[in-house]
Design a protein around this motif. Sequence first.
Motif, short mmCIF file in Angstrom:
data_model
loop_
_atom_site.label_atom_id
_atom_site.label_comp_id
_atom_site.label_asym_id
_atom_site.label_seq_id
_atom_site.Cartn_x
_atom_site.Cartn_y
_atom_site.Cartn_z
N SER A 1 0.92 -1.41 -0.12
CA SER A 1 0.02 -0.28 0.02
C SER A 1 0.85 1.33 0.12
N ALA A 2 0.21 2.38 -0.09
CA ALA A 2 0.95 3.57 -0.35
C ALA A 2 1.65 4.08 1.17
N ASP A 3 1.20 3.52 2.39
CA ASP A 3 1.58 3.87 3.57
C ASP A 3 3.14 4.02 3.47
N PRO A 4 3.44 5.06 4.05
CA PRO A 4 5.35 5.23 3.94
C PRO A 4 5.93 3.95 4.69
N ARG A 5 5.42 3.32 5.53
CA ARG A 5 6.21 2.31 6.28
C ARG A 5 6.12 1.01 5.29
N ARG A 6 4.85 0.85 4.76
CA ARG A 6 4.65 -0.18 3.82
C ARG A 6 5.56 -0.22 2.66
N MET A 7 5.62 1.05 2.29
CA MET A 7 6.54 1.43 1.03
C MET A 7 8.04 0.95 1.34
N ASN A 8 8.41 1.32 2.52
CA ASN A 8 9.64 0.78 2.94
C ASN A 8 10.05 -0.58 2.88
N GLU A 9 9.00 -1.31 3.47
CA GLU A 9 9.17 -2.83 3.35
C GLU A 9 9.14 -3.23 1.90
N ALA A 10 8.39 -2.72 1.18
CA ALA A 10 8.34 -3.06 -0.09
C ALA A 10 9.64 -2.90 -0.88
N PHE A 11 10.33 -1.64 -0.31
CA PHE A 11 11.58 -1.58 -1.07
C PHE A 11 12.58 -2.43 -0.48
N PHE A 12 12.53 -2.87 0.48
CA PHE A 12 13.33 -4.12 1.23
C PHE A 12 13.29 -5.10 0.34
N PHE A 13 12.06 -5.41 -0.04
CA PHE A 13 11.91 -6.69 -0.97
C PHE A 13 12.62 -6.46 -2.18
N HIS A 14 12.46 -5.21 -2.85
CA HIS A 14 13.22 -4.93 -4.05
C HIS A 14 14.61 -5.04 -3.89
N GLU A 15 15.20 -4.52 -2.67
CA GLU A 15 16.61 -4.68 -2.80
C GLU A 15 16.97 -6.09 -2.47
N LYS A 16 16.18 -6.69 -1.63
CA LYS A 16 16.58 -8.18 -1.45
C LYS A 16 16.62 -9.13 -2.75
N LEU A 17 15.75 -8.66 -3.55
CA LEU A 17 15.58 -9.22 -4.85
C LEU A 17 17.02 -9.14 -5.74
N ALA A 18 17.22 -7.79 -5.65
CA ALA A 18 18.26 -7.15 -6.65
C ALA A 18 19.63 -7.90 -6.12
N ASN A 19 19.68 -8.03 -4.65
CA ASN A 19 20.74 -9.15 -4.12
C ASN A 19 21.02 -10.39 -4.43
N LEU A 20 19.79 -11.14 -4.84
CA LEU A 20 19.74 -12.42 -5.39
C LEU A 20 19.71 -12.39 -6.82
N GLU A 21 20.13 -11.15 -7.48
CA GLU A 21 20.09 -11.08 -8.83
C GLU A 21 18.63 -11.25 -9.64
N GLN A 22 17.78 -11.12 -8.92
CA GLN A 22 16.47 -11.36 -9.42
C GLN A 22 15.75 -9.68 -9.54
N LYS A 23 14.55 -9.45 -10.11
CA LYS A 23 14.22 -8.21 -10.14
C LYS A 23 12.57 -8.22 -9.96
N ALA A 24 12.23 -7.05 -9.23
CA ALA A 24 10.71 -6.93 -9.23
C ALA A 24 10.28 -6.31 -10.58
N ASP A 25 9.34 -7.24 -11.27
CA ASP A 25 8.96 -6.51 -12.52
C ASP A 25 7.84 -5.47 -12.27
#
Lengths: 340, 408
Positions: B275-299
Motif C-alpha cells: 500500500s502507499a503507507d510510507p512504512r509499507r513502502m519501505n518494506e516493499a523497497f526492502f523486498f526490491h533490494e533483497k531481490l536485487a541481491n539475489l540477482e532477481q528483479k521485481a517486474d
Amino acid sequence: MLEPLLDSRLIFVTGKGGVGKSTVTAGLARALARRGRRTLVLETDTFSAMEDLFDYESPGLEPVAINENLHASNLESEECFIATLRRFVPSERIARAVIKNRIARVFFQAAPSVNEVTILDQVRAFFEKRDDRGRTFYDHILVDLPASGHAVTFLNVPETMHGMMRGIGPIATMSRQVADLIADPKTTSIVAVCLPEEMPVNETIELADEIEKTLGRPLDMAIANMVHQPPIDSGDRPVFEQLHRRVRREHPDVESLFFDNDADKEDSTAIARLVEGNALAIGWADRDREYLNLLYDKLSAPIVEVPIMYESSGADIVDEMGKLFLDGPTSRASSSSATA
Amino acid sequence: MTPFAPTKTSADAIRGVLDDGRLIVCVGPGGVGKTTTAAALGLRAAMAGRKTIVLTIDPAKRLANSLGLQSLTNDPQKIDLDEAAVTDTTLEHISAATESKEGGELWAMMLDSEQTFNDLIDQYAPDEKALERGRENNIYRLLSSALHGMQEYMALDKLHDLYTGGYFDLVVLDTPPTKNALEFLETPGRAATFFDERIIKWFLPNRDSGLLSRVFNPGSVVLKLVSAVLGESFVQDLVEFFDTFHYLQEALQQRGEMIEFILRDPQTHFFVITSADPRRMNEAFFFHEKLANLEQKADIFIINRVIPRFSPEDIARLDDAALDAILTEEGVDDGERVRSFRKHLETHYARLAKLAMRDRDAISSLATRVGDDAIRLVPLLGEDVHNLGHLLKLSDFLTPLKALEPST
C-alpha cells in the motif's frame, strides 16, 4: 483507557500486518511511560517499526533508553539464542564452541520453534531483571508480536516445547516457566489490534476463542485502529445525499476528477471533488461501524476505538495515540456512535 | 473506467506477464490486499485463455467467497468464470464472458502446511513401516503441527508440484508477509537444511553401528551439551526422528534444486504488492533490494488502496458562496447551519487531502528509485471484494479490460 492494563507487567500485542499493531504498541508504551512507569518495548527480529517511531537504533539485544521511562529493543533471534545458551551451559567457552560449530548452527537455525522459545526466554529474562535494590527493573514490558502466523501458536510454543521434551531437562523447565507466565492473567495481558474491516474483525473474534481454548486465559483488550469518523452529523445525512446526487448529475464523470492524472482541476469542479471526497468518507465510516458492531456483539473483552489520525509522521501519530490512551474515556466505548 | 496510473507501460507489462509468464511470485507486506490482488491477476490470466492456479497462504474466507466457493482447501478447486460476467452491473460496458478466450481456467487453493508436509512424507516413505514409525515420533508430531518458518518452504514444495505437474500454464504464488519470505531464494531447500547430510551424519554416522552409542559418544562435546540442555529423552527422539526420516533428505534436496531452477527461469516474474503507507513502502523497497541481491528483479510494484487525488488546493479553489447557495437550495435553512455544514465538509476534505498527499509523496519517492514504468496504482475503493465481479473491477485497474483482444 489503560485501566485494564495497569496491573499487567507483561503485555503481548498481536495483530495482522497492516493494522497498525506496532504504532498502537508504541502508543501504549508512550502512555504507560508518561504515567511514570518504566516501560520496555520489545520487537521480535522484524522490520523494526520502533526504530522509526522512536528514532533509535537497536543494537540487537540490550534495550536502548528512548527517554527516562521508555526503553526499546528489537530482539535479534541469534542474539537471543546465544543468550539462552549462555544461561544453560556451564561455561562461556563451551557456549562459544557451540555457537561457532557450523553444524550446530545449521541444526538450531533449521529446527522448529527454537527462535520462538529463545525470544520468549529473553522476554522472561527482562521480566525478571532487578535493580540494585532488588526491585523489578521494568514496570511494564510490551511485546510487539510477529505480524505473520498465529499469535496463539507463537505463545503456545513453550507449552509445546515442554511437551516435546517430556518435561525433562533445563530447556523443558525454562519452557514451563515461560508457559506459566503467559497463562497467568494476573501478570500478563494479551491485546489484539485490528481494523474495523471484515477480515480483521472476524479474525479477532476467532483469536479470542482460540486464546481461551489453547492458552486457558482470556483476551484482555481489543483495539480497533484507524476508525473512520463520519464528516457530518447523522441529522445532516439527507441533505448531504441530495447534494451528492446533484453533484453526480452535474458532473457525471466526477470519478475521473481524482483518478486521472490529467484531470481538469478547474475551480468550477472543486465543489464536486469536495462532495465526492466526503461521500467516500461517509461510506468508509458506515462500513467501519458495521464491522465494529459485529465486534461489540461477539467479543466480551473491552474494546477501545482509535480514530484514524491524519498526522503525517509516524512519531506524531504515536504521540497523539499516547495522549488518547492516557486521557481517553475509561469505559467500554458505546456501540452506537452519536454521529453514525 | 479512466486509467489510473503514472504510465500505461506498467499495464502493458502486467498484460505481457499474464499472457506469457509461467510463474508470478507476489511478495510484500501484510494487510495490503496481496491475496486479493493475486486472485485478480489469476482471473485475468484465465480470461486471456490460460490455465491458471492461484496458490494462497492466508486463510481468507472472503477470498474463497469472492471466487464463488465456500472455502479453499489444500487441493486445487476450479472456479466458475461465467459468474464474473453477470455479477457486477458497473461492468456492463465490458462483456467479460465474450472477451474471454477459449481454454482459460481459473483454479485456486490454499496452502495447508501440515497437510503438505504429511503428503510429502507419504510420497517418499520407503514402506508402510517407516510411515507408521514417523507418525509416532514426538518431534514429527510437533513439526507437522507447529510448522514455524516452514510455511515458505511448504508453499514452494506445493509450487513444485503445480509447476511440474504439466496441467497449469501459469501459477500465481502468494507468499507470507514476512521479512524472510524471500529466504527461499538463497536456500531453496530450506527444509532440506534441517535434514542436512551433515546433521544426519552427526546423529547417524554409521547406521549399522548403533545410533544411541554414537550420540552419547563421550568424545562429542557438542552432543553432550545438546543432551544436557535439551534433555536426553529429546535427543533420543531426535535420533529416532533422523533415523526415520533420513530418506527425506535426498527428496528435499532434489526438489530444492528444481525450485531454484524454476525461480531463476526468465518466465518467472516477481510482483511486489504494497500500500502507499510510507512504512509499507519501505518494506516493499526492502523486498526490491533483497531481490536485487539475489540477482532477481521485481517486474512490477502494485500499490493498492491509493487514496484518490484529493488536493488541499481545492479548498482554496472552492467558491464558498456558490456552495452555500447550493446548500440553501437543498434545504439547509439557517445561514449559520449552512456555514457550519460547509466547514465540516471542508475540514474533512482537507484531512483526506493530507492523507492523499502523503501517499503521493511516498509513491513519487519509490518512482525515483524504481522508475515510473514499474509502478501500477490501484485506488482505494469504497467497497470490499465480495464476488468475481468485484475482482474483475479491481483487475481493470491492474490492466484495463478494454485492452483485451477479441476472442479468436
